[in-house]
Enzyme design. Structure first.
Site, PDB file in Angstrom:
ATOM      1  N   ALA A 272       0.921  -1.104  -0.034  1.00 44.19           N
ATOM      2  CA  ALA A 272       0.018  -0.084   0.137  1.00 44.19           C
ATOM      3  C   ALA A 272       1.061   1.253   0.112  1.00 44.19           C
ATOM      4  O   ALA A 272       1.935   1.425   0.723  1.00 44.19           O
ATOM      5  CB  ALA A 272      -0.902   0.095   1.240  1.00 44.19           C
ATOM      6  N   PRO A 273       0.484   2.277  -0.856  1.00 41.62           N
ATOM      7  CA  PRO A 273      -0.775   2.534  -1.488  1.00 41.62           C
ATOM      8  C   PRO A 273      -0.717   1.893  -2.864  1.00 41.62           C
ATOM      9  O   PRO A 273      -1.587   2.192  -3.606  1.00 41.62           O
ATOM     10  CB  PRO A 273      -1.088   3.952  -1.590  1.00 41.62           C
ATOM     11  N   GLY A 274       0.334   1.212  -3.243  1.00 46.55           N
ATOM     12  CA  GLY A 274       0.244   0.490  -4.418  1.00 46.55           C
ATOM     13  C   GLY A 274       1.313   1.162  -5.684  1.00 46.55           C
ATOM     14  O   GLY A 274       1.112   0.692  -6.892  1.00 46.55           O
ATOM     15  N   GLY A 275       2.086   1.965  -5.319  1.00 53.64           N
ATOM     16  CA  GLY A 275       2.956   2.492  -6.322  1.00 53.64           C
ATOM     17  C   GLY A 275       3.668   1.698  -6.956  1.00 53.64           C
ATOM     18  O   GLY A 275       3.733   1.538  -8.269  1.00 53.64           O
ATOM     19  N   LYS A 276       4.233   0.695  -6.541  1.00 54.73           N
ATOM     20  CA  LYS A 276       5.232  -0.283  -7.002  1.00 54.73           C
ATOM     21  C   LYS A 276       4.182  -1.450  -7.649  1.00 54.73           C
ATOM     22  O   LYS A 276       4.500  -1.875  -9.084  1.00 54.73           O
ATOM     23  CB  LYS A 276       6.206  -0.787  -6.176  1.00 54.73           C
ATOM     24  N   ASP A 294      -1.095  -6.246   2.063  1.00 59.05           N
ATOM     25  CA  ASP A 294      -0.591  -5.209   2.924  1.00 59.05           C
ATOM     26  C   ASP A 294      -1.392  -5.719   4.285  1.00 59.05           C
ATOM     27  O   ASP A 294      -2.402  -6.321   4.071  1.00 59.05           O
ATOM     28  CB  ASP A 294      -0.745  -3.861   2.406  1.00 59.05           C
ATOM     29  N   CYS A 392      12.756   3.752   1.914  1.00 58.08           N
ATOM     30  CA  CYS A 392      12.868   5.033   1.432  1.00 58.08           C
ATOM     31  C   CYS A 392      13.607   5.729   2.549  1.00 58.08           C
ATOM     32  O   CYS A 392      13.282   7.025   3.021  1.00 58.08           O
ATOM     33  CB  CYS A 392      11.647   5.859   1.310  1.00 58.08           C
TER      34      CYS A 392
HETATM   35  C1  LIG Z   1       6.954   1.667   2.241  1.00 56.78           C
HETATM   36  S1  LIG Z   1       5.342   1.452   2.680  1.00 56.78           S
HETATM   37  C2  LIG Z   1       5.048   0.421   0.983  1.00 56.78           C
HETATM   38  C3  LIG Z   1       4.859   1.566  -0.071  1.00 56.78           C
HETATM   39  C4  LIG Z   1       4.475   0.751  -1.302  1.00 56.78           C
HETATM   40  N1  LIG Z   1       5.249  -0.291  -1.550  1.00 56.78           N
HETATM   41  C5  LIG Z   1       4.201   1.691  -2.775  1.00 56.78           C
HETATM   42  O1  LIG Z   1       5.098   1.860  -3.455  1.00 56.78           O
HETATM   43  O2  LIG Z   1       3.396   2.275  -2.596  1.00 56.78           O
HETATM   44  C6  LIG Z   1       5.393   0.035   3.587  1.00 56.78           C
HETATM   45  C7  LIG Z   1       4.015  -0.933   3.679  1.00 56.78           C
HETATM   46  O3  LIG Z   1       4.202  -1.756   4.696  1.00 56.78           O
HETATM   47  C8  LIG Z   1       2.798  -2.157   5.294  1.00 56.78           C
HETATM   48  N2  LIG Z   1       3.406  -2.917   6.408  1.00 56.78           N
HETATM   49  C9  LIG Z   1       3.814  -2.736   7.393  1.00 56.78           C
HETATM   50  N3  LIG Z   1       3.870  -3.920   8.170  1.00 56.78           N
HETATM   51  C10 LIG Z   1       3.695  -4.808   7.369  1.00 56.78           C
HETATM   52  C11 LIG Z   1       3.480  -6.237   7.581  1.00 56.78           C
HETATM   53  N4  LIG Z   1       3.710  -7.019   8.669  1.00 56.78           N
HETATM   54  N5  LIG Z   1       2.916  -7.236   6.708  1.00 56.78           N
HETATM   55  C12 LIG Z   1       2.424  -6.605   5.504  1.00 56.78           C
HETATM   56  N6  LIG Z   1       2.580  -5.147   5.201  1.00 56.78           N
HETATM   57  C13 LIG Z   1       3.215  -4.400   6.158  1.00 56.78           C
HETATM   58  C14 LIG Z   1       2.682  -0.782   5.763  1.00 56.78           C
HETATM   59  O4  LIG Z   1       1.224  -0.718   5.922  1.00 56.78           O
HETATM   60  C15 LIG Z   1       2.951   0.307   4.305  1.00 56.78           C
HETATM   61  O5  LIG Z   1       1.793   0.350   3.541  1.00 56.78           O
END
Ligand SMILES: C[S@@+](CC[C@H](N)C(=O)[O-])C[C@H]1O[C@@H](n2cnc3c(N)ncnc32)[C@H](O)[C@@H]1O
Length: 455
Positions: A272-276, A294, A392
């Site tokens: 989330a939010p799904g960029g990648k 997520d 990041c």
């Molecule tokens: C850096 S963000 C991801 C951004 C996303 N990949 C993008 O490009 O839009 C990290 C994400 O990891 C999720 N997260 C944190 N702990 C997690 C877990 N144990 N299992 C799955 N997702 C988790 C968070 O909710 C957050 O959305």
């Protein structure tokens, strides 16, 4: 929640700013969320929104510098002041120091009015005196000496807590840290990714220009652009029609460097939010499957919204905790994406709160979570398949040190990607890259590409 008194149509932008700043400083609300919440509950015009956004974001971004200045001129130190008086001083000093076009007399008069409005008539002289004194002596303020007290200097001048400067100095030289501070305080243009499954780069560019948006080419990838001069991105027609996504170019590099083939199975475990997720889905041209997961159901809606808007039909969305093994995926994935939760020290220019809210103990916990996620999700990669690890942040403990630990304990090797890196980026590392904030007009970001070589 911040609510404006709308008995008259005219709002007092400084009073609204004060309310929002109170939410942020008292309740640790995130700046962008506190601003959005206020705007969504109160009608106001474009100018007021812009003025409020600038004052609130700027005050938060520079609060350490601002408090230093206030303390130079006030016998009562900031930590002993009544909170609301401190916040009035902070937003006023921000305007005096950083907003050339606002007359000092207006700032002082409005601060006095705010002080009286909050029923501190007896302190209005104090507020007025300090602000007028600061404005008269602004150019003569003595800041810590850069040679004698380099950490204090960077902390006060660029408004960073000293422990972040200390942390960075463990790994980077002084000039690099200074550059990171400067770049983290810069306002950046919005970076967008053209959805090539729906529109060509040129057509998107023309459609944006038709809506008076200012468009520049991306700095790294040909399907990226930088845009500004728009009011609300969500109301731009090409956005509504799913022709682009907002994504920093550093983050776009993850899918770019993974080079997914059509019909692949990609598992995005922290999506989330799904960029990648959506970038992979676009590069795979609506073939194969991106299994997008997520842990937070609320955030899954954001992925869903983006997938629908972009009209992608090769994405499945699932609530799943990446710390728990999903047996159905063992050795199934061509690519696993682990874009793990991190300290976010590479994206301070977009989220200034990060620099004040993250603590050493949080970073230690994050490293443990990052490693625990890797320990589980590597199992999904088929032999010969790829694991993309990214954050990041610019903190090596969360980045290269995790990668070294991972390679030492699991059957993976780094995959050199220098031949497919954008020309502008010169990298002397193989299989991973650390981008520093602003270095290539992007966020600070880390990416490693790993191949599974055995069971
Ligand atoms: C850096 S963000 C991801 C951004 C996303 N990949 C993008 O490009 O839009 C990290 C994400 O990891 C999720 N997260 C944190 N702990 C997690 C877990 N144990 N299992 C799955 N997702 C988790 C968070 O909710 C957050 O959305």
């Amino acid at each position: 929640m911040t609510k404006v008194n709308n008995t008259t149509n005219k709002i007092n932008a400084r009073n609204v700013s004060l309310n929002i700043l109170t939410d942020i400083f008292n309740d640790k609300a995130y700046t962008n969320i506190a601003i959005d919440r206020c705007f969504s509950h109160n009608e106001m015009n474009k100018q007021d929104r812009a003025f409020i956004t600038r004052i609130v974001e700027g005050t938060v971004e520079h609060v350490i510098t601002i408090d230093y200045i206030i303390n130079k001129f006030s016998k009562t130190k900031t930590r002993k002041m009544k909170k609301i008086i401190l916040y009035i001083l902070r937003l006023s000093v921000y305007q005096i120091k950083y907003m050339d076009k606002v007359p000092v007399s207006a700032v002082c008069n409005e601060a006095v009015k705010l002080t009286k409005k909050r029923k501190f008539n007896n302190l209005s002289g104090f507020v007025n005196g300090i602000l007028r004194n600061i404005s008269r002596n602004l150019n003569d303020i003595q800041y810590p000496n850069e040679i004698d007290e380099p950490v204090k200097y960077l902390s006060v001048v660029y408004s960073f807590p000293e422990y972040i400067i200390d942390l960075w100095l463990e790994y980077y030289d002084y000039d690099t840290v200074k550059e990171m501070c400067i770049n983290s305080n810069k306002t950046v243009k919005t970076s967008i990714r053209c959805n090539l499954t729906k529109v060509s780069n040129t057509d998107l560019q023309n459609q944006l220009i038709d809506e008076n948006v200012h468009v520049e080419e991306g700095k790294l990838l040909e399907y990226a652009m930088k845009i500004d001069n728009y009011n609300n991105i969500r109301s731009l027609q090409p956005f509504i029609e799913g022709k682009f996504s907002v994504q920093d170019e550093s983050s776009m590099l993850v899918a770019h460097l993974a080079q997914p083939e059509g019909n692949s199975l990609v598992v995005d475990v922290c999506a989330a939010p799904g960029g990648k997720t959506t970038h992979f889905a676009e590069l795979m041209k609506n073939t194969g499957c991106v299994d997008s997961r997520d842990i937070y159901p609320k955030k899954l809606h954001l992925i869903d919204e983006n997938v629908k808007r972009l009209q992608l039909n090769n994405v499945t969305i699932r609530e799943y905790n990446a710390l728990e093994t999903d047996k159905s995926l063992i050795e199934k994935a061509d690519i696993v994406v682990a874009d793990v939760p991190c300290s976010g020290l590479g994206i301070i220019s977009k989220k200034p709160d990060i620099k004040y809210n993250i603590e050493k103990k949080d970073i230690e916990q994050l490293i443990e979570i990052q490693r625990n996620i890797l320990k589980v999700v590597y199992k999904y990669v088929k032999i010969g398949g790829i694991l993309m690890f990214s954050t990041c942040t610019v903190n090596p403990e969360e980045n290269i040190q995790n990668v070294r630990w991972f390679i030492d304990n699991f059957p993976f090797e780094l995959v050199d990607f220098n031949d497919i890196l954008p020309d502008r980026i010169g990298s002397d590392t193989k299989g991973y890259i650390q981008l520093l904030p602003g270095q290539y007009d992007t966020d600070g970001f880390f990416i490693a590409k790993l191949r599974r070589i055995a069971k």
